[in-house]
Design an enzyme around this catalytic site. Structure first.
Site, PDB file in Angstrom:
ATOM      1  N   GLU A  46       0.831  -1.210   0.000  1.00 44.22           N
ATOM      2  CA  GLU A  46       0.000   0.000   0.000  1.00 44.22           C
ATOM      3  C   GLU A  46       0.868   1.263   0.000  1.00 44.22           C
ATOM      4  O   GLU A  46       0.534   2.245  -0.644  1.00 44.22           O
ATOM      5  CB  GLU A  46      -0.969   0.006   1.186  1.00 44.22           C
ATOM      6  N   TYR A 129      -5.508   6.802   4.552  1.00 46.49           N
ATOM      7  CA  TYR A 129      -5.782   5.794   3.526  1.00 46.49           C
ATOM      8  C   TYR A 129      -5.068   4.481   3.866  1.00 46.49           C
ATOM      9  O   TYR A 129      -5.670   3.408   3.851  1.00 46.49           O
ATOM     10  CB  TYR A 129      -5.347   6.278   2.131  1.00 46.49           C
ATOM     11  N   ASP A 147      -9.559   5.885  -1.955  1.00 46.76           N
ATOM     12  CA  ASP A 147      -8.518   6.547  -2.740  1.00 46.76           C
ATOM     13  C   ASP A 147      -9.170   7.110  -4.003  1.00 46.76           C
ATOM     14  O   ASP A 147     -10.409   7.138  -4.106  1.00 46.76           O
ATOM     15  CB  ASP A 147      -7.372   5.574  -3.060  1.00 46.76           C
TER      16      ASP A 147
END
Ligand code: SF4
Length: 351
Positions: A46, A129, A147
Site C-alpha cells: 500500500e 488511507y 482513494d
C-alpha cells in the site's frame, strides 16, 4: 443506489472470479480457505502503490520482500541501502516513512502491526488511507478505504455531480454506506479492482460492470463525465542547474540531499538552489552544456540545465563528495538525477 446489500453481494461475486492476481494479495479462494494476509506485505504494497502504478510496483515489491522478508528485517536495513533500493519509485518521503514505521512496529509493538485502523494510524508516516487499507485487507476490519479509484466509483454509482475536491467528504460517507461487515477486506479490494479495470477514468466499460444495474450515473448517461473536477491551477515552472563532475576513476561528485524536502535523503548532483537548497558551482572545472532535463513535481514543472565536466583526481569540491560506482550506482539515483547523469555521461563520452 438501490440496495446496498445486493450491490455488495454483486461486487464480491465478481471479485471471486475476477480478482487481479498480485504478489502481495491473498486471492479470494485462498482467503475463503483460511489463508490470512501478511500485514507486513499488505502495508508495504500500500505504501508503494501510493501515486504509483501496479505495474511499476511489482518488481520493487518482489525485490524488497526478497531482501527484507519481515518487518523486523526491514527495520534493521541501513538507511542508505533502503533509499538506494527505492530509487526510481519517486515520492521519497515514503521511503523514509517506511523505515520509521517498520522501526516503530519493532520497537513499540514487538514486531506485530496493530490490528485496528486507529492503532495503525498512530504509526509514523501512516496516513488515513493506508491505515484503512491495511485494517481492512490484513485484519478484515470494516474500515472505509477511499482513494482516487474509490472516489470515482462512488461518484458514478451515486451520481454525485459536485466537483472534487468539494465532493470528497460526501464520497467518503457514501463509500461507508457500501462497506460491509462481512468480508470488508475483499470488498475494499473489489472496489479497487473495479476502478482499475472496468470503471476506469476515461472510458468506463459499463457493459461488463457487475454493478451496472445499481449505477445512477449509467442510468443518467453521465458515467464518463463523473467525477467532475474543479479546474486546477496550472503548475508553475522552475528552472535550475546541476553540476555533474566526473573523475577518471568513475566517481561522481554527489551530495546527500536534506532529509526533508524534495528527493529528501537521496543522493544528487549539487544544484544552484532550484529546490530551496544549493549554491554556487561546487568546484572550478571546464563545464560544458550537457542538455536539459524536464521533470514534473507535484507542485511545479522543472527545467533543469545539466553542466558536465571531467575533473582531476586531486579536485577538491566545496560541496559534496566524490562517490565511486561501487558506493553509488546510477540506478541508486532518483529518476530526475539519473536523467541528469545520463545526459552528463553522454556529453562527456562524446568528447
Ligand atoms: Fe462505473 Fe459504469 Fe459500473 Fe457505473 S456501470 S460503476 S460507471 S463501470
Amino acid at each position: 443506489m438501490r440496495d446496498a446489500t445486493a450491490t455488495q453481494a454483486r461486487l464480491l461475486a465478481w471479485y471471486d472470479t475476477h480478482a487481479r492476481v498480485m504478489p502481495w494479495r491473498v486471492g479470494p479462494a485462498d482467503r475463503a480457505a483460511g489463508v490470512r494476509p501478511d500485514p507486513y506485505r499488505v502495508w508495504l504494497s500500500e505504501v508503494m502503490l501510493q501515486q504509483t502504478t501496479v505495474a511499476a510496483v511489482r518488481g520493487y515489491f518482489r525485490r524488497f520482500t526478497d531482501l527484507w522478508p519481515t518487518v523486523a528485517d526491514l527495520a534493521a536495513a541501513p538507511d542508505a541501502q533502503l533509499m538506494a533500493e527505492w530509487a526510481g519509485l519517486g515520492y521519497y518521503a515514503r521511503a523514509r516513512n517506511l523505515l520509521a514505521c517498520a522501526r516503530a512496529v519493532v520497537a513499540d509493538h514487538g514486531g506485530r502491526f496493530p490490528q485496528t485502523e486507529a492503532g495503525l494510524r498512530a504509526l509514523p508516516g501512516v496516513g488515513p488511507y493506508t491505515a484503512a487499507a491495511v485494517a481492512a485487507i490484513a485484519f478484515d476490519e470494516p474500515a472505509v478505504v477511499v482513494d482516487g479509484n474509490v472516489e470515482r466509483v462512488m461518484a458514478r454509482l451515486f451520481a454525485v455531480e459536485t466537483p472534487l475536491p468539494a465532493a470528497r467528504a460526501d464520497l467518503r460517507r457514501l463509500a461507508g454506506t457500501l462497506t460491509p461487515r462481512h468480508r470488508p477486506g475483499d470488498h475494499a479490494q473489489a472496489v479497487m479492482d473495479l476502478g482499475a479495470t472496468i470503471c476506469t477514468p476515461r472510458k468506463p466499460v459499463c457493459a461488463l460492470c457487475p454493478v451496472s444495474a445499481d449505477c445512477a450515473a449509467r442510468d443518467m448517461g453521465l458515467a464518463a463525465d463523473l467525477p467532475r473536477k474543479a479546474p486546477r491551477a496550472a503548475r508553475p515552472e522552475r528552472q535550475g542547474t546541476v553540476w555533474a563532475a566526473l573523475r577518471a576513476d568513475g566517481a561522481w561528485l554527489l551530495e546527500t540531499r536534506p532529509a526533508r524536502g524534495l528527493l529528501g535523503g537521496m543522493p544528487g548532483f549539487p544544484g544552484d538552489g532550484w529546490d530551496g537548497a544549493g549554491g554556487p558551482e561546487p568546484l572550478p572545472a571546464p563545464w560544458a552544456e550537457a542538455g536539459e532535463v524536464r521533470h514534473i513535481f507535484t507542485h511545479f514543472h522543472l527545467r533543469l540545465r545539466v553542466l558536465a565536466a571531467r575533473v582531476e583526481p586531486t579536485a577538491e569540491p566545496r560541496r559534496g563528495r566524490f562517490r565511486p560506482p561501487d558506493e553509488v550506482r546510477p540506478d541508486d539515483l532518483p529518476t530526475l538525477m539519473r536523467k541528469a547523469h545520463d545526459l552528463a555521461l553522454g556529453e562527456l563520452s562524446s568528447r
